[in-house]
Design a protein around this motif. Sequence first.
Motif, PDB file in Angstrom:
ATOM      1  N   ALA A 149       0.823  -1.212   0.000  1.00  0.00           N
ATOM      2  CA  ALA A 149       0.000   0.000   0.000  1.00  0.00           C
ATOM      3  C   ALA A 149       0.854   1.258   0.000  1.00  0.00           C
ATOM      4  O   ALA A 149       0.342   2.352   0.238  1.00  0.00           O
ATOM      5  N   VAL A 150       2.149   1.132  -0.248  1.00  0.00           N
ATOM      6  CA  VAL A 150       3.074   2.262  -0.318  1.00  0.00           C
ATOM      7  C   VAL A 150       3.479   2.496  -1.765  1.00  0.00           C
ATOM      8  O   VAL A 150       3.796   1.548  -2.487  1.00  0.00           O
ATOM      9  N   GLU A 151       3.476   3.759  -2.184  1.00  0.00           N
ATOM     10  CA  GLU A 151       3.858   4.096  -3.555  1.00  0.00           C
ATOM     11  C   GLU A 151       5.326   3.735  -3.792  1.00  0.00           C
ATOM     12  O   GLU A 151       6.209   4.167  -3.052  1.00  0.00           O
ATOM     13  N   ARG A 197      10.068   6.019  -7.933  1.00  0.00           N
ATOM     14  CA  ARG A 197      10.160   6.227  -9.376  1.00  0.00           C
ATOM     15  C   ARG A 197      11.634   6.179  -9.755  1.00  0.00           C
ATOM     16  O   ARG A 197      12.440   6.929  -9.230  1.00  0.00           O
ATOM     17  N   GLU A 215      -8.012   0.893  -4.184  1.00  0.00           N
ATOM     18  CA  GLU A 215      -7.591   2.268  -3.940  1.00  0.00           C
ATOM     19  C   GLU A 215      -6.358   2.319  -3.048  1.00  0.00           C
ATOM     20  O   GLU A 215      -5.534   3.228  -3.164  1.00  0.00           O
ATOM     21  N   ALA A 216      -6.236   1.371  -2.132  1.00  0.00           N
ATOM     22  CA  ALA A 216      -5.072   1.341  -1.249  1.00  0.00           C
ATOM     23  C   ALA A 216      -3.864   0.685  -1.911  1.00  0.00           C
ATOM     24  O   ALA A 216      -2.720   1.038  -1.612  1.00  0.00           O
ATOM     25  N   ARG A 218      -0.867  -0.097  -4.174  1.00  0.00           N
ATOM     26  CA  ARG A 218       0.022   0.762  -4.947  1.00  0.00           C
ATOM     27  C   ARG A 218       0.963  -0.033  -5.840  1.00  0.00           C
ATOM     28  O   ARG A 218       1.936   0.500  -6.357  1.00  0.00           O
ATOM     29  N   VAL A 219       0.689  -1.312  -6.004  1.00  0.00           N
ATOM     30  CA  VAL A 219       1.507  -2.173  -6.852  1.00  0.00           C
ATOM     31  C   VAL A 219       0.571  -2.900  -7.805  1.00  0.00           C
ATOM     32  O   VAL A 219      -0.647  -2.911  -7.612  1.00  0.00           O
ATOM     33  N   TYR A 222       0.325  -8.433  -6.048  1.00  0.00           N
ATOM     34  CA  TYR A 222      -0.468  -8.685  -4.843  1.00  0.00           C
ATOM     35  C   TYR A 222      -0.855 -10.161  -4.764  1.00  0.00           C
ATOM     36  O   TYR A 222      -0.700 -10.811  -3.727  1.00  0.00           O
ATOM     37  N   TYR A 265      11.144   9.149  -4.240  1.00  0.00           N
ATOM     38  CA  TYR A 265       9.964   8.662  -3.536  1.00  0.00           C
ATOM     39  C   TYR A 265       9.819   9.374  -2.195  1.00  0.00           C
ATOM     40  O   TYR A 265      10.684  10.165  -1.802  1.00  0.00           O
TER      41      TYR A 265
END
Length: 514
Positions: free
Chosen positions: A161-163, A166, A361-362, A364-365, A370, A431
């Motif tokens: 859930a963490v971006e 980049r 929505e949560a 981030r991958v 997942y 990031y």
Amino acid sequence: MDRETLYDGMTGIRDDFVLQAGKPRRPAWQRWGAAAAALLMAAGLGLGGARLHYMARHGSGFGAGAPQPGMNGAAPGEDRDGAAPSEEGHPFLYYAGPVMPLDVLEGGEGLEAARQLELDFSGAAQRWHRGAAVTDRYVLKNTGAEDRAVTLCYPYAGTLAVEPPRLEIDGAQAQTELYAGIYSGGFTGVMTPEGEDGTTYNLKGLDSWEDYRALLEDGSYREEALGKAPALEQPVTVYEFTDFVTPEGKDGAPTLAMEFFVEEEKTQVLTYGMNGASWDEETGWQSRSVFANPHGRGNGRTLVLFLGEDVGEYQIRGYTDGGCKVPLDGVSASVTRYEATLGEVVEQLCQAYLAEYDGAEALRVPEQLYRESVARLMERFGPTAGLVMDRYQDGRLDDILSETLLQERVLYQVAQATIPAGGSIVVEAVYTKGPSYDFYTGGDADTTLEGYDLVTALGSGLAFSEQRVELLGREGIELAYSDLGFDTEQGEWEVLLAPEKEHYSLEVRLPQEE
């Protein structure tokens, strides 16, 4: 898949089921919406994020004696669970993991490398701000006479859930593949007045950079992360419940239960969307129950799976509530039986879970990552593991799917690049790095203090000619502690790191809210 609709509603009740229903039985669990609550906090603001991190490390708090974050009410400078502040800085209740260096998986032999790490706190004055903007920059020089193809690998500590960072090469965003390691922590028991009970019901996250060193230094964690995820090809028999019916005018929590006999040596019971379970270890009788009202059941799928031998005969019964003690007529559902592989069912449930709880929505991958991470958790610690952790012994796939999203791990951004003969490339990882911090404990709890740390060599085979760190956006923060060697009196906020020192840390204090 082979599907067969068995029945709709109540059926005749076998005598042994009736006798078993009247016997004392052990309740295994009763749970209501834990996964939904966790994801609600993932989307929330402020202190919900702190609680989310705690759940990712220690679980949702079900079960007597489960520890709670920061409930000892320690003020700044006091002991926290026996860990006193040391010369190395503040012992944060939540440790976010260090900033780790770039590695080159292929083609890195003989490269010259230099590192410039920037931590920017320009957003620190914003309400609810958590984290520093990181630019981790590398210059990789090829001194050879031929162009060199390299495989870059940038690690970071986080969750699904963490971006992700980049990755840029010479100013252009790189095409990357993201890989996720398995849950990085371990398991621990429930605390009782006599101490820890020796079980594995609770999660235990990594609490120090030394824990990360132990996890990563031999390379096996990364090797597994970059490898192929398990396919979960075990055959399962699935019973799916739809079209629930409850008697009109009945208040409370009408509950539908599936009751059956199984031999635990031959059959493992898994569930999704079920609220409760009971069983009798002497006879092999078991029950899985679900609230039949839509507001109690949720709007997702409801399944009971049998891994191993199929259940054979079973009984559907209605009860007045989740305790399943007082029978209630008029509670029914349509039940569809089908056969599949566990991997096929898990893939479907991952999609259902993300849709039902707004998990998409949560997340981030990529969803594929997942699903692979769910499979890894099941194979290492869950229902298909050689040694199943107590936490997953009940076979609740809901728990595995929700915790996979939130559990901490090390992830890897991998990209390909070519360094020209005699030339160099600039690689940047950009990031937001979440901090280590203390949970709110009331009173004098110091929630304005944030900790950040970095490692200089862990997980990387690059030979760095130099590594530098610079602090930017300092106007909104106070530097409370650092072993980086900044000369604050002279206004020097860029330092050259000592190559022999493995780990550095700093602590900043955010401005008090008005």
